[in-house]
Scaffold this motif. Structure first.
Motif, mmCIF file in Angstrom:
data_model
loop_
_atom_site.group_PDB
_atom_site.id
_atom_site.type_symbol
_atom_site.label_atom_id
_atom_site.label_comp_id
_atom_site.label_asym_id
_atom_site.label_seq_id
_atom_site.Cartn_x
_atom_site.Cartn_y
_atom_site.Cartn_z
ATOM 1 N N ASP A 99 -1.427 11.934 -1.681
ATOM 2 C CA ASP A 99 -2.256 12.098 -0.488
ATOM 3 C C ASP A 99 -3.716 11.760 -0.753
ATOM 4 N N ASN A 100 -3.943 10.801 -1.644
ATOM 5 C CA ASN A 100 -5.311 10.370 -1.919
ATOM 6 C C ASN A 100 -5.983 9.898 -0.629
ATOM 7 N N PRO A 101 -7.216 10.329 -0.376
ATOM 8 C CA PRO A 101 -7.911 9.933 0.866
ATOM 9 C C PRO A 101 -8.009 8.423 1.064
ATOM 10 N N LEU A 102 -7.987 7.642 -0.022
ATOM 11 C CA LEU A 102 -8.078 6.188 0.098
ATOM 12 C C LEU A 102 -6.869 5.580 0.808
ATOM 13 N N LEU A 103 -5.776 6.341 0.901
ATOM 14 C CA LEU A 103 -4.564 5.850 1.538
ATOM 15 C C LEU A 103 -4.530 6.115 3.042
ATOM 16 N N TYR A 104 -5.537 6.794 3.573
ATOM 17 C CA TYR A 104 -5.493 7.218 4.971
ATOM 18 C C TYR A 104 -6.504 6.461 5.826
ATOM 19 N N ARG A 105 -6.062 6.069 7.011
ATOM 20 C CA ARG A 105 -6.918 5.422 8.012
ATOM 21 C C ARG A 105 -6.594 6.021 9.373
ATOM 22 N N ASP A 106 -7.618 6.075 10.240
ATOM 23 C CA ASP A 106 -7.341 6.597 11.574
ATOM 24 C C ASP A 106 -7.346 5.496 12.633
ATOM 25 N N ASN A 107 -7.449 4.224 12.206
ATOM 26 C CA ASN A 107 -7.443 3.150 13.196
ATOM 27 C C ASN A 107 -6.906 1.863 12.583
ATOM 28 N N LEU A 108 -6.516 0.957 13.449
ATOM 29 C CA LEU A 108 -6.082 -0.367 13.011
ATOM 30 C C LEU A 108 -6.332 -1.362 14.130
ATOM 31 N N ASN A 109 -6.401 -2.631 13.764
ATOM 32 C CA ASN A 109 -6.483 -3.729 14.725
ATOM 33 C C ASN A 109 -5.249 -4.597 14.553
ATOM 34 N N ALA A 110 -4.677 -5.031 15.677
ATOM 35 C CA ALA A 110 -3.455 -5.828 15.626
ATOM 36 C C ALA A 110 -3.615 -7.083 16.473
ATOM 37 N N SER A 111 -2.952 -8.151 16.033
ATOM 38 C CA SER A 111 -2.927 -9.402 16.788
ATOM 39 C C SER A 111 -1.466 -9.751 17.076
ATOM 40 N N ARG A 164 -6.443 3.692 17.800
ATOM 41 C CA ARG A 164 -7.086 4.816 17.110
ATOM 42 C C ARG A 164 -6.150 6.016 17.190
ATOM 43 N N PHE A 165 -5.752 6.500 16.015
ATOM 44 C CA PHE A 165 -4.806 7.602 15.941
ATOM 45 C C PHE A 165 -5.514 8.947 16.044
ATOM 46 N N ASP A 166 -4.851 9.910 16.650
ATOM 47 C CA ASP A 166 -5.397 11.264 16.719
ATOM 48 C C ASP A 166 -5.514 11.871 15.326
ATOM 49 N N ALA A 167 -4.543 11.567 14.456
ATOM 50 C CA ALA A 167 -4.540 12.070 13.078
ATOM 51 C C ALA A 167 -4.485 10.888 12.117
ATOM 52 N N PRO A 168 -5.218 10.934 10.991
ATOM 53 C CA PRO A 168 -5.189 9.828 10.031
ATOM 54 C C PRO A 168 -3.766 9.521 9.561
ATOM 55 N N GLN A 169 -3.499 8.238 9.356
ATOM 56 C CA GLN A 169 -2.170 7.769 8.977
ATOM 57 C C GLN A 169 -2.181 7.239 7.551
ATOM 58 N N ARG A 170 -1.096 7.515 6.818
ATOM 59 C CA ARG A 170 -1.009 7.105 5.420
ATOM 60 C C ARG A 170 -0.488 5.673 5.302
ATOM 61 N N ALA A 171 -1.157 4.897 4.466
ATOM 62 C CA ALA A 171 -0.704 3.556 4.059
ATOM 63 C C ALA A 171 -0.428 2.624 5.230
ATOM 64 N N ILE A 172 -1.405 2.502 6.133
ATOM 65 C CA ILE A 172 -1.326 1.459 7.156
ATOM 66 C C ILE A 172 -1.492 0.118 6.449
ATOM 67 N N LEU A 196 0.834 -1.199 0.000
ATOM 68 C CA LEU A 196 0.000 0.000 0.000
ATOM 69 C C LEU A 196 0.872 1.252 0.000
ATOM 70 N N GLY A 197 0.487 2.206 -0.821
ATOM 71 C CA GLY A 197 1.241 3.446 -0.924
ATOM 72 C C GLY A 197 2.366 3.401 -1.932
ATOM 73 N N GLN A 198 2.609 2.232 -2.526
ATOM 74 C CA GLN A 198 3.721 2.096 -3.472
ATOM 75 C C GLN A 198 3.422 2.832 -4.769
ATOM 76 N N ARG A 199 4.472 3.456 -5.311
ATOM 77 C CA ARG A 199 4.348 4.170 -6.577
ATOM 78 C C ARG A 199 5.170 3.485 -7.672
ATOM 79 N N GLN A 200 6.394 3.075 -7.332
ATOM 80 C CA GLN A 200 7.284 2.514 -8.343
ATOM 81 C C GLN A 200 6.830 1.132 -8.801
#
Length: 214
Positions: free
Chosen positions: A144-156, A196-204, A106-110
């Motif tokens: 900075d496309n909005p589709l690349l940003y999330r403000d939360n994640l779940n981890a195991s 849950r992040f205070d600010a949205p994070q790119r390419a989680i 996610l977030g890759q350009r090349q």
């Protein structure tokens, strides 16, 4: 001490390795020394030069150090069979073919090999999604496309260097090496946690580690 060992960030923030060391537990840390933790890399090089070490000017290692300097796609292709599939835009148009989802993150350009697309702005394309069921790679335009940003994640597979904090906890986190620490709220649920992040994070990105800091 009685409260156990702690893992701290290095003085040289640019060379801090805690993102990769978070699985060191109390047993390992009791027998571990970090003699360079208090000094910067430039000072280390200067000390090494004065001591006559021939590698004092050696280039910094980058990438996946244990496989050496080589093309990552070439390395993966030796172990994973190619599985080509469609590249689609975020609105569903097929604009190309990928050699295998495992080559992209996610977030890759090349490496997308997408040329000019009719009726599309002249902006770079970025990976915004990978569908393992349909083998489709989804791309969209704009760093900075909005589709690349999330403000939360779940981890195991949660691993605590020290005792887990009380939930909910106000902590700092990073999802990749060298990322500036991000403020977040963490909820603990048995062997899983929700961040849950205070600010949205790119390419989680699934498969990466989220490392928590007090």
């Amino acid at each position: 001490g009685g409260s156990g060992c702690r893992l701290l960030r290095a003085h040289d923030r640019n060379k801090d390795q805690t993102y990769f060391l978070y699985m060191l537990g109390q047993r390992a840390l009791r027998h571990t020394l970090f003699p360079l933790a208090e000094i910067d890399k430039d000072e280390v090089r200067s000390l090494a030069e004065r001591a006559g070490f021939p590698n004092h000017k050696k280039k910094d290692s980058t990438g996946v150090c244990f496989i050496g300097e080589r093309r990552f796609r070439e390395f993966l292709s030796r172990y994973l069979p190619a599985n080509p599939g469609e590249i689609r835009t975020d609105d569903g148009h097929v604009i190309g073919e990928h050699p295998g989802l495992m080559y992209f993150t996610l977030g890759q350009r090349q490496g997308l090999r997408i040329g000019g697309i009719a009726d599309a702005p002249d902006e770079p394309w970025y990976v915004v999604g990978k569908d393992l069921q349909t083998n489709v790679l989804t791309v969209a335009q704009g760093h900075d496309n909005p589709l690349l940003y999330r403000d939360n994640l779940n981890a195991s597979q949660v691993f605590w260097v020290h005792l887990p904090p009380l939930s909910p906890a106000r902590l700092m986190a990073r999802c990749r090496h060298r990322q500036p620490l991000q403020r977040c709220t963490v909820l603990l649920q048995d062997d899983r946690l929700s961040v849950r992040f205070d600010a949205p994070q790119r390419a989680i990105t699934p498969g990466q580690s989220v490392v928590l800091y007090d």
